[in-house]
Every structure is written in structure tokens, then in C-alpha cells.
Design a protein around this motif. Structure first.
Motif, PDB file in Angstrom:
ATOM      1  N   VAL A  83       4.703   1.632   1.482  1.00 36.88           N
ATOM      2  CA  VAL A  83       5.744   2.288   0.695  1.00 36.88           C
ATOM      3  C   VAL A  83       5.288   3.695   0.308  1.00 36.88           C
ATOM      4  CG1 VAL A  83       6.671   0.120  -0.194  1.00 36.88           C
ATOM      5  CG2 VAL A  83       4.885   1.294  -1.459  1.00 36.88           C
ATOM      6  N   SER A  84       6.249   4.541   0.010  1.00 41.97           N
ATOM      7  CA  SER A  84       5.901   5.911  -0.371  1.00 41.97           C
ATOM      8  C   SER A  84       5.408   5.961  -1.807  1.00 41.97           C
ATOM      9  CB  SER A  84       7.103   6.842  -0.188  1.00 41.97           C
ATOM     10  OG  SER A  84       8.156   6.418  -1.014  1.00 41.97           O
ATOM     11  N   GLY A  85       4.689   6.999  -2.108  1.00 37.11           N
ATOM     12  CA  GLY A  85       4.203   7.190  -3.467  1.00 37.11           C
ATOM     13  C   GLY A  85       3.126   6.210  -3.865  1.00 37.11           C
ATOM     14  N   ASP A  86       3.002   6.018  -5.148  1.00 35.42           N
ATOM     15  CA  ASP A  86       2.054   5.073  -5.738  1.00 35.42           C
ATOM     16  C   ASP A  86       2.826   3.790  -6.011  1.00 35.42           C
ATOM     17  OD1 ASP A  86       0.519   3.531  -7.461  1.00 35.42           O
ATOM     18  OD2 ASP A  86      -0.264   5.252  -8.535  1.00 35.42           O
ATOM     19  N   PRO A  87       2.568   2.713  -5.259  1.00 36.74           N
ATOM     20  CA  PRO A  87       3.386   1.511  -5.375  1.00 36.74           C
ATOM     21  C   PRO A  87       3.360   0.845  -6.749  1.00 36.74           C
ATOM     22  CG  PRO A  87       1.530   1.125  -3.918  1.00 36.74           C
ATOM     23  CD  PRO A  87       1.527   2.575  -4.267  1.00 36.74           C
ATOM     24  N   ALA A 140       0.835  -1.200   0.000  1.00 36.22           N
ATOM     25  CA  ALA A 140       0.000   0.000   0.000  1.00 36.22           C
ATOM     26  C   ALA A 140       0.868   1.247   0.000  1.00 36.22           C
ATOM     27  CB  ALA A 140      -0.909   0.007   1.223  1.00 36.22           C
ATOM     28  N   GLY A 141       0.444   2.224  -0.768  1.00 36.03           N
ATOM     29  CA  GLY A 141       1.155   3.499  -0.833  1.00 36.03           C
ATOM     30  C   GLY A 141       0.708   4.446   0.260  1.00 36.03           C
ATOM     31  N   ILE A 142       1.666   5.177   0.806  1.00 38.55           N
ATOM     32  CA  ILE A 142       1.350   6.178   1.829  1.00 38.55           C
ATOM     33  C   ILE A 142       1.314   7.581   1.226  1.00 38.55           C
ATOM     34  CG2 ILE A 142       2.270   4.787   3.713  1.00 38.55           C
ATOM     35  CD1 ILE A 142       4.702   6.842   3.647  1.00 38.55           C
ATOM     36  N   GLY A 143       1.404   7.664  -0.101  1.00 42.01           N
ATOM     37  CA  GLY A 143       1.424   8.971  -0.747  1.00 42.01           C
ATOM     38  C   GLY A 143       2.728   9.687  -0.449  1.00 42.01           C
ATOM     39  N   PRO A 144       2.698  11.015  -0.360  1.00 40.48           N
ATOM     40  CA  PRO A 144       3.916  11.767  -0.111  1.00 40.48           C
ATOM     41  C   PRO A 144       4.457  11.614   1.315  1.00 40.48           C
ATOM     42  CG  PRO A 144       2.123  13.242  -0.766  1.00 40.48           C
ATOM     43  CD  PRO A 144       1.565  11.868  -0.673  1.00 40.48           C
ATOM     44  N   GLY A 145       3.677  10.971   2.188  1.00 38.60           N
ATOM     45  CA  GLY A 145       4.213  10.661   3.506  1.00 38.60           C
ATOM     46  C   GLY A 145       3.731  11.505   4.659  1.00 38.60           C
ATOM     47  N   SER A 146       2.638  12.205   4.490  1.00 36.18           N
ATOM     48  CA  SER A 146       2.101  12.939   5.628  1.00 36.18           C
ATOM     49  C   SER A 146       0.658  12.496   5.874  1.00 36.18           C
ATOM     50  CB  SER A 146       2.173  14.447   5.405  1.00 36.18           C
ATOM     51  OG  SER A 146       1.385  14.818   4.313  1.00 36.18           O
ATOM     52  N   PRO A 169      10.988   4.073   7.643  1.00 37.82           N
ATOM     53  CA  PRO A 169      10.720   4.782   8.896  1.00 37.82           C
ATOM     54  C   PRO A 169       9.556   5.768   8.805  1.00 37.82           C
ATOM     55  CG  PRO A 169      13.038   5.044   8.224  1.00 37.82           C
ATOM     56  CD  PRO A 169      12.353   4.249   7.172  1.00 37.82           C
ATOM     57  N   ARG A 170       9.474   6.510   7.721  1.00 38.11           N
ATOM     58  CA  ARG A 170       8.393   7.493   7.556  1.00 38.11           C
ATOM     59  C   ARG A 170       7.041   6.801   7.465  1.00 38.11           C
ATOM     60  NH1 ARG A 170       7.689  11.121   2.373  1.00 38.11           N
ATOM     61  NH2 ARG A 170       8.624   9.236   1.586  1.00 38.11           N
ATOM     62  N   ALA A 171       6.976   5.699   6.740  1.00 41.27           N
ATOM     63  CA  ALA A 171       5.719   4.960   6.604  1.00 41.27           C
ATOM     64  C   ALA A 171       5.273   4.383   7.944  1.00 41.27           C
ATOM     65  CB  ALA A 171       5.873   3.844   5.571  1.00 41.27           C
TER      66      ALA A 171
END
Length: 85
Positions: free
Chosen positions: A75-79, A7-13, A35-37
């Protein structure tokens, strides 16, 4: 049947996190991510593994649990377009 969901978390916020990613993380029994995710889901009381440069360790971890427990790889962004997949 247990699966591995990516799954994507987008830009991370927090404000950009999609509801589907929130649901997937909540249903998962284990979380894997950078770490951010993982920080976005710090309040979820479940085992977490941080992805580092040691990808063999990440692979071994997933192999150890994927048949018995639901795993979410965050993961960040669009996986499917720009990230892990």
C-alpha cells in the motif's frame, strides 16, 4: 505459519522504497496492491492481484490463499498511520 504482511511503498517511486518492503515482497508468494505498488515489483515472478473498487474480490482472494501462502499487501504511504491499517 503463513501470514498476511502489509507493507508501505512510501510515495510510490523506486528511490523511496524501504529495504524492509523489498525483502517482504521478495519473500512473499503472492502480492496484492494497487497498480503503482505492483508496478514497483513487476520483475518479481509471482502471482499478483490488483486492488480495485471490488474489495470483496480482494478479500476472497486473500482468504483463498492466506493459510497456505505468504501474502504481501503493498500500500502507499505509511500503512499504520495514513494508509490501509
Amino acid at each position: 505459519m503463513k501470514t498476511i504482511q502489509v507493507a508501505g511503498i512510501g510515495p510510490g517511486s523506486e528511490e523511496y522504497l524501504l529495504p524492509v518492503t523489498r525483502k517482504l515482497a521478495a519473500k512473499a508468494e503472492r502480492l496484492v496492491g494497487g497498480p503503482r505498488a505492483l508496478e514497483l515489483f513487476a520483475k518479481l515472478d509471482k502471482p499478483k492481484l490488483e486492488i480495485t473498487a471490488d474489495l470483496a474480490r480482494v478479500k476472497d482472494y486473500i482468504r483463498q490463499y492466506y493459510r497456505r501462502e505468504q501474502i504481501a499487501v503493498l500500500v502507499s504511504g505509511d500503512p499504520g498511520l495514513f494508509s490501509l491499517l
